[in-house]
Design a protein around this motif. Sequence first.
Motif, mmCIF file in Angstrom:
data_model
loop_
_atom_site.group_PDB
_atom_site.id
_atom_site.type_symbol
_atom_site.label_atom_id
_atom_site.label_comp_id
_atom_site.label_asym_id
_atom_site.label_seq_id
_atom_site.Cartn_x
_atom_site.Cartn_y
_atom_site.Cartn_z
ATOM 1 N N TRP A 5 9.191 -1.018 -7.821
ATOM 2 C CA TRP A 5 8.513 0.331 -7.615
ATOM 3 C C TRP A 5 9.323 1.252 -6.575
ATOM 4 C CZ3 TRP A 5 6.396 -4.775 -7.189
ATOM 5 C CH2 TRP A 5 5.354 -5.066 -8.103
ATOM 6 N N ASN B 218 -0.864 -1.603 -7.232
ATOM 7 C CA ASN B 218 -2.128 -2.276 -7.247
ATOM 8 C C ASN B 218 -1.887 -3.577 -7.549
ATOM 9 O OD1 ASN B 218 -4.974 -2.485 -8.024
ATOM 10 N ND2 ASN B 218 -4.429 -2.372 -10.125
ATOM 11 N N ALA C 187 0.819 -1.156 -0.116
ATOM 12 C CA ALA C 187 -0.010 0.003 0.032
ATOM 13 C C ALA C 187 0.744 1.321 0.047
ATOM 14 C CB ALA C 187 -1.109 0.040 1.272
ATOM 15 N N ALA C 188 2.086 1.314 0.885
ATOM 16 C CA ALA C 188 2.791 2.437 0.661
ATOM 17 C C ALA C 188 3.602 2.749 -0.388
ATOM 18 C CB ALA C 188 3.806 2.321 1.968
ATOM 19 N N LYS C 189 3.817 1.585 -1.234
ATOM 20 C CA LYS C 189 4.314 1.990 -2.688
ATOM 21 C C LYS C 189 3.220 2.162 -3.599
ATOM 22 C CE LYS C 189 8.819 1.101 -2.278
ATOM 23 N NZ LYS C 189 9.665 1.920 -2.938
ATOM 24 N N ASP C 190 2.157 2.337 -3.321
ATOM 25 C CA ASP C 190 0.890 2.327 -4.025
ATOM 26 C C ASP C 190 0.808 1.264 -5.262
ATOM 27 O OD1 ASP C 190 -1.200 3.671 -4.740
ATOM 28 O OD2 ASP C 190 -0.506 5.073 -6.134
#
Length: 133
Positions: A68, A31, A26-29
Amino acid sequence: MKPKSPDPQLYIRTGLEGTRARFLVAAKDINAEVFTMPEEEVGVFPMLVDKDVAVSGRVMDEYIHERWPGPCLLTGDPAFRARLRTLESSVIGWYSEIRQAEFLRTAADALDPNTPFFCGIQLSVVDIALAPL
C-alpha cells in the motif's frame, strides 16, 4: 485464526506494538480486520495476513509500505529516509525501556520544532512509532 477474507487481517496483542501496528494500518488507509489475541495465544504479534502471506515485525512494516504505497510515510532523499528508519528503530527499542538515553539523544537531533510532525511537514514512520507513547 479466522478463515481468509478479501481484506487483510491484523492480529495484535494489547500494548505498544499492537497499537503501533493499528496506527500504521490506519495511516495507510488499509481496510483490515483487527483481531486482539489473548496473551496465552502462541505466535509472533503483531502479524498481518494478506492473501497468501503472513508477515510480522519489520517484514510486516516493509510489506505494508510496498503493498500500500500511499500515503508515503518514508519521504525525502535516501539520507533522510535512513534517518527516519534509524529513529523509528530507536523508538521501537524504547518500547521495552531499553536504551532510553540513546533514544532521547537521537530524537533531539531529529526534532524540528517548526513543523507539525516529528520529522517534517508530513506524517512519517517515526510519528507512527511515537503515537502509542
